[in-house]
Design a protein around this motif. Structure first.
Motif, PDB file in Angstrom:
ATOM      1  N   ARG A 244     -67.164  62.603 -17.324  1.00 42.34           N
ATOM      2  CA  ARG A 244     -65.056  62.326 -16.910  1.00 42.34           C
ATOM      3  C   ARG A 244     -65.063  61.049 -16.302  1.00 42.34           C
ATOM      4  O   ARG A 244     -63.730  60.390 -16.806  1.00 42.34           O
ATOM      5  N   ASP A 245     -65.720  60.714 -15.169  1.00 42.69           N
ATOM      6  CA  ASP A 245     -65.490  58.895 -15.068  1.00 42.69           C
ATOM      7  C   ASP A 245     -65.306  58.460 -15.597  1.00 42.69           C
ATOM      8  O   ASP A 245     -64.542  57.718 -15.933  1.00 42.69           O
ATOM      9  N   ARG A 246     -66.254  58.167 -16.983  1.00 45.73           N
ATOM     10  CA  ARG A 246     -66.462  57.155 -18.203  1.00 45.73           C
ATOM     11  C   ARG A 246     -64.575  57.562 -19.181  1.00 45.73           C
ATOM     12  O   ARG A 246     -63.999  56.797 -19.802  1.00 45.73           O
ATOM     13  N   ALA A 247     -64.394  58.377 -19.028  1.00 46.61           N
ATOM     14  CA  ALA A 247     -62.971  59.010 -19.706  1.00 46.61           C
ATOM     15  C   ALA A 247     -61.851  58.764 -18.964  1.00 46.61           C
ATOM     16  O   ALA A 247     -61.296  58.189 -19.052  1.00 46.61           O
ATOM     17  N   ILE A 248     -61.543  59.168 -17.621  1.00 47.73           N
ATOM     18  CA  ILE A 248     -60.461  58.881 -16.981  1.00 47.73           C
ATOM     19  C   ILE A 248     -60.439  56.809 -16.627  1.00 47.73           C
ATOM     20  O   ILE A 248     -59.449  56.982 -16.973  1.00 47.73           O
ATOM     21  N   TYR A 249     -61.447  56.140 -16.472  1.00 41.16           N
ATOM     22  CA  TYR A 249     -61.469  54.492 -16.214  1.00 41.16           C
ATOM     23  C   TYR A 249     -61.341  54.217 -18.032  1.00 41.16           C
ATOM     24  O   TYR A 249     -60.801  53.326 -18.364  1.00 41.16           O
ATOM     25  N   GLU A 250     -61.693  54.429 -18.484  1.00 43.73           N
ATOM     26  CA  GLU A 250     -61.511  54.026 -20.493  1.00 43.73           C
ATOM     27  C   GLU A 250     -60.181  54.409 -20.487  1.00 43.73           C
ATOM     28  O   GLU A 250     -59.549  53.522 -21.396  1.00 43.73           O
ATOM     29  N   LEU A 251     -59.567  55.288 -20.254  1.00 38.22           N
ATOM     30  CA  LEU A 251     -58.024  55.722 -20.394  1.00 38.22           C
ATOM     31  C   LEU A 251     -57.133  55.141 -19.979  1.00 38.22           C
ATOM     32  O   LEU A 251     -56.107  54.843 -20.507  1.00 38.22           O
ATOM     33  N   ILE A 252     -57.469  54.959 -18.789  1.00 44.87           N
ATOM     34  CA  ILE A 252     -56.503  53.368 -17.677  1.00 44.87           C
ATOM     35  C   ILE A 252     -55.920  52.509 -17.557  1.00 44.87           C
ATOM     36  O   ILE A 252     -55.646  52.088 -18.073  1.00 44.87           O
ATOM     37  N   TYR A 253     -57.538  52.116 -18.601  1.00 41.10           N
ATOM     38  CA  TYR A 253     -57.597  51.024 -19.202  1.00 41.10           C
ATOM     39  C   TYR A 253     -56.865  50.322 -20.660  1.00 41.10           C
ATOM     40  O   TYR A 253     -56.784  49.736 -21.089  1.00 41.10           O
ATOM     41  N   SER A 254     -56.301  52.165 -21.052  1.00 44.78           N
ATOM     42  CA  SER A 254     -56.661  51.775 -22.861  1.00 44.78           C
ATOM     43  C   SER A 254     -54.842  51.543 -22.073  1.00 44.78           C
ATOM     44  O   SER A 254     -54.255  51.023 -23.930  1.00 44.78           O
ATOM     45  N   CYS A 255     -54.685  52.322 -21.394  1.00 38.41           N
ATOM     46  CA  CYS A 255     -53.203  53.269 -21.408  1.00 38.41           C
ATOM     47  C   CYS A 255     -52.482  52.492 -20.898  1.00 38.41           C
ATOM     48  O   CYS A 255     -51.194  52.499 -20.614  1.00 38.41           O
ATOM     49  N   GLY A 256     -53.391  52.013 -19.864  1.00 39.70           N
ATOM     50  CA  GLY A 256     -52.248  51.011 -18.676  1.00 39.70           C
ATOM     51  C   GLY A 256     -51.885  51.795 -16.699  1.00 39.70           C
ATOM     52  O   GLY A 256     -50.086  51.785 -16.476  1.00 39.70           O
ATOM     53  N   LEU A 257     -52.440  53.276 -17.034  1.00 42.70           N
ATOM     54  CA  LEU A 257     -52.041  54.331 -16.073  1.00 42.70           C
ATOM     55  C   LEU A 257     -52.322  53.758 -14.724  1.00 42.70           C
ATOM     56  O   LEU A 257     -53.111  52.931 -14.650  1.00 42.70           O
ATOM     57  N   ARG A 258     -50.805  54.086 -14.186  1.00 43.51           N
ATOM     58  CA  ARG A 258     -50.830  54.198 -12.900  1.00 43.51           C
ATOM     59  C   ARG A 258     -52.237  55.427 -11.934  1.00 43.51           C
ATOM     60  O   ARG A 258     -52.030  56.316 -13.150  1.00 43.51           O
ATOM     61  N   LEU A 259     -52.650  55.185 -11.220  1.00 38.43           N
ATOM     62  CA  LEU A 259     -53.726  56.260 -10.713  1.00 38.43           C
ATOM     63  C   LEU A 259     -52.848  57.610 -10.940  1.00 38.43           C
ATOM     64  O   LEU A 259     -54.017  58.394 -10.881  1.00 38.43           O
ATOM     65  N   SER A 260     -51.956  57.871 -10.260  1.00 36.16           N
ATOM     66  CA  SER A 260     -50.735  58.940 -10.073  1.00 36.16           C
ATOM     67  C   SER A 260     -50.881  59.794 -11.288  1.00 36.16           C
ATOM     68  O   SER A 260     -50.757  60.298 -11.679  1.00 36.16           O
ATOM     69  N   GLU A 261     -51.146  58.787 -12.427  1.00 35.23           N
ATOM     70  CA  GLU A 261     -50.274  59.025 -13.828  1.00 35.23           C
ATOM     71  C   GLU A 261     -51.301  59.915 -14.432  1.00 35.23           C
ATOM     72  O   GLU A 261     -51.471  60.204 -15.095  1.00 35.23           O
ATOM     73  N   ALA A 262     -52.854  59.183 -13.579  1.00 37.33           N
ATOM     74  CA  ALA A 262     -54.072  59.855 -14.239  1.00 37.33           C
ATOM     75  C   ALA A 262     -54.565  61.020 -13.822  1.00 37.33           C
ATOM     76  O   ALA A 262     -54.441  61.507 -14.447  1.00 37.33           O
ATOM     77  N   VAL A 263     -54.552  60.850 -12.667  1.00 36.55           N
ATOM     78  CA  VAL A 263     -54.318  62.115 -11.776  1.00 36.55           C
ATOM     79  C   VAL A 263     -53.353  63.384 -12.288  1.00 36.55           C
ATOM     80  O   VAL A 263     -54.035  64.493 -12.051  1.00 36.55           O
ATOM     81  N   SER A 264     -52.308  62.998 -12.595  1.00 34.84           N
ATOM     82  CA  SER A 264     -51.446  63.970 -13.003  1.00 34.84           C
ATOM     83  C   SER A 264     -51.485  64.872 -14.876  1.00 34.84           C
ATOM     84  O   SER A 264     -50.475  65.828 -15.329  1.00 34.84           O
ATOM     85  N   LEU A 265     -52.155  63.867 -15.113  1.00 31.99           N
ATOM     86  CA  LEU A 265     -52.321  64.081 -16.775  1.00 31.99           C
ATOM     87  C   LEU A 265     -52.760  65.553 -17.432  1.00 31.99           C
ATOM     88  O   LEU A 265     -53.284  65.968 -15.825  1.00 31.99           O
ATOM     89  N   ASN A 266     -52.300  66.743 -17.740  1.00 32.72           N
ATOM     90  CA  ASN A 266     -52.116  67.381 -18.839  1.00 32.72           C
ATOM     91  C   ASN A 266     -53.099  67.974 -20.119  1.00 32.72           C
ATOM     92  O   ASN A 266     -53.247  66.659 -20.292  1.00 32.72           O
ATOM     93  N   LEU A 267     -54.206  68.586 -20.328  1.00 35.52           N
ATOM     94  CA  LEU A 267     -54.507  68.765 -21.602  1.00 35.52           C
ATOM     95  C   LEU A 267     -53.480  68.540 -22.550  1.00 35.52           C
ATOM     96  O   LEU A 267     -54.092  67.933 -23.537  1.00 35.52           O
ATOM     97  N   ASP A 268     -52.495  69.360 -22.522  1.00 34.32           N
ATOM     98  CA  ASP A 268     -52.041  69.265 -23.466  1.00 34.32           C
ATOM     99  C   ASP A 268     -50.735  67.802 -24.182  1.00 34.32           C
ATOM    100  O   ASP A 268     -49.183  67.561 -24.377  1.00 34.32           O
ATOM    101  N   ASP A 269     -51.178  67.242 -22.209  1.00 30.31           N
ATOM    102  CA  ASP A 269     -50.464  65.391 -23.148  1.00 30.31           C
ATOM    103  C   ASP A 269     -51.248  64.995 -23.878  1.00 30.31           C
ATOM    104  O   ASP A 269     -50.903  63.491 -24.202  1.00 30.31           O
TER     105      ASP A 269
END
Length: 297
Positions: free
Chosen positions: A127-152
Motif C-alpha cells: 500500500r505504501d509503495r502504491a500511494i507514494y508512487e501515485l503521489i509522485y506520478s500524478c502530483g497529488l496533494r496529501l488530502s487528494e491522495a487519501v480521498s481517492l476511491n476505487l472508481d477514481d
C-alpha cells in the motif's frame, strides 16, 4: 523611554499580553526610538519609512520588518485613541513583501532511490509503495491522495480522477510504475464491499493523512534519506522534474490543479537552481578555481 511609551506598554500588560509578546513590543519600540534619534511620539511618516529602510539595509528579513511595523502601528493607534497624537504616521506604510520560500523537492535520482527501496512483502508495504508512487506520478496533494476511491481509477486509459481544492476535479495520467504498484496493492487489499476508499489503514477503513506522513518519514529514515521527507515533497518533486524535462509551465499548472499560473511559477525558480548547478559543475569557466587557458596544464 518617555511616559507615553510606558503607558502604552502598561496598557498591553493589562490587556493580557504574554510576557514574551510584551518583551517583543518593548524591543520593537526601543529599536524605533534608536533609529529615529527622537521620541517615537514625534515621528513623521517619512521618519518611519527611513527607519524601515535602515532595518532593511541592515539585513532584516521581510518577516521581521512586518512584525516591527505591526508593533509601531499598535503604538500610534493607541496614541491616537488617547488623544496623545492627532494623526497616525504609520498609516499607509507597508513592509516589503515576504520572501517566498521555495518548495523543497528531491533530486530525480533521490526520488527514484526512495521509492525503489520501499519494497517490503507485507500488505502495508504494498500500500505504501502504491500511494507514494501515485503521489509522485500524478502530483497529488496529501488530502487528494487519501480521498481517492476505487472508481477514481480508469484502468483502460491509465487515468486518475482527482478531487482538488474547492471540489474541482481534474484528470491526470498515471505512470507505468505507479499503475503497476496500484495493481499490486489492489491484489492484496481486503475490505468490506461497502468500503470504496482506495487506500486503507490497518483496520480496513480509509487511510488518514497523518499515517501517510509518518510512514513516509519512517521509510525515508530506513532507506537512508539525507533529509526529512514528507508527502508534499513528492508533489513538489513531480512538478520540478516535469518542468525540467518539458519546460511546459501551463501543462504543469493543469496537472497540479493550480487555479492561477502564479502558483506554478515558483517551480521555475527550482528549475533555474537545477540549471545553475549543472552549469557550475560542467562549464569550464564557471568555477571560481578554474585556471585561464594559458595557465591550464
Amino acid at each position: 523611554m518617555d511616559d507615553s511609551l510606558r503607558l502604552f506598554l502598561d496598557h498591553l500588560a493589562v490587556s493580557g499580553r504574554s510576557p514574551h509578546t510584551l518583551a517583543a513590543y518593548r524591543a520593537d519600540i526601543e529599536r524605533l526610538a534608536a533609529l529615529l534619534g527622537k521620541p517615537p511620539r514625534q515621528a513623521t511618516s517619512t521618519d518611519l519609512r527611513k527607519a524601515l529602510a535602515k532595518l532593511h539595509a541592515q539585513g532584516q528579513n521581510s518577516r521581521s520588518l512586518a512584525r516591527r511595523l505591526s508593533s509601531w502601528r499598535q503604538l500610534y493607534r493607541w496614541l491616537q485613541r488617547n488623544a496623545l497624537r492627532e494623526d497616525d504616521p504609520s498609516s499607509g506604510l507597508r513592509a516589503p513583501k515576504r520572501d517566498k520560500l521555495l518548495p523543497k523537492a528531491l533530486p530525480v535520482d533521490g526520488a527514484a532511490a526512495l521509492l525503489d527501496r520501499i519494497d517490503g512483502d507485507s500488505e502495508l508495504d504494498a500500500r505504501d509503495r502504491a500511494i507514494y508512487e501515485l503521489i509522485y506520478s500524478c502530483g497529488l496533494r496529501l488530502s487528494e491522495a487519501v480521498s481517492l476511491n476505487l472508481d477514481d481509477i480508469d484502468f483502460s486509459d491509465n487515468l486518475l480522477r482527482i478531487r482538488g481544492k474547492g471540489s474541482k476535479e481534474r484528470l491526470a495520467p498515471i505512470g507505468a510504475e505507479a499503475m503497476a504498484r496500484l495493481r499490486d496493492w489492489l491484489r492484496l487489499r481486503v475490505a468490506p464491499s461497502s468500503e470504496n476508499a482506495l487506500f486503507l489503514g490497518r483496520h480496513g477503513r480509509r487511510l488518514g493523512g497523518r499515517q501517510v506522513e509518518k510512514r513516509l518519514r519512517d521509510w525515508a529514515i530506513k532507506t537512508g534519506a539525507s533529509q526529512h521527507v514528507h508527502p508534499h515533497m513528492l508533489r513538489h518533486s513531480f512538478a520540478s522534474h516535469l518542468l525540467q524535462s518539458s519546460g511546459d509551465l501551463r501543462a504543469v499548472q493543469e496537472l497540479l490543479g493550480h487555479a492561477n499560473l502564479s502558483s506554478t511559477q515558483i517551480y521555475t525558480a527550482l528549475d533555474f537552481q537545477h540549471l545553475a548547478k549543472v552549469y557550475d559543475g560542467a562549464h569550464p569557466r564557471a568555477r571560481k578555481d578554474a585556471k585561464p587557458d594559458d595557465e591550464a596544464e
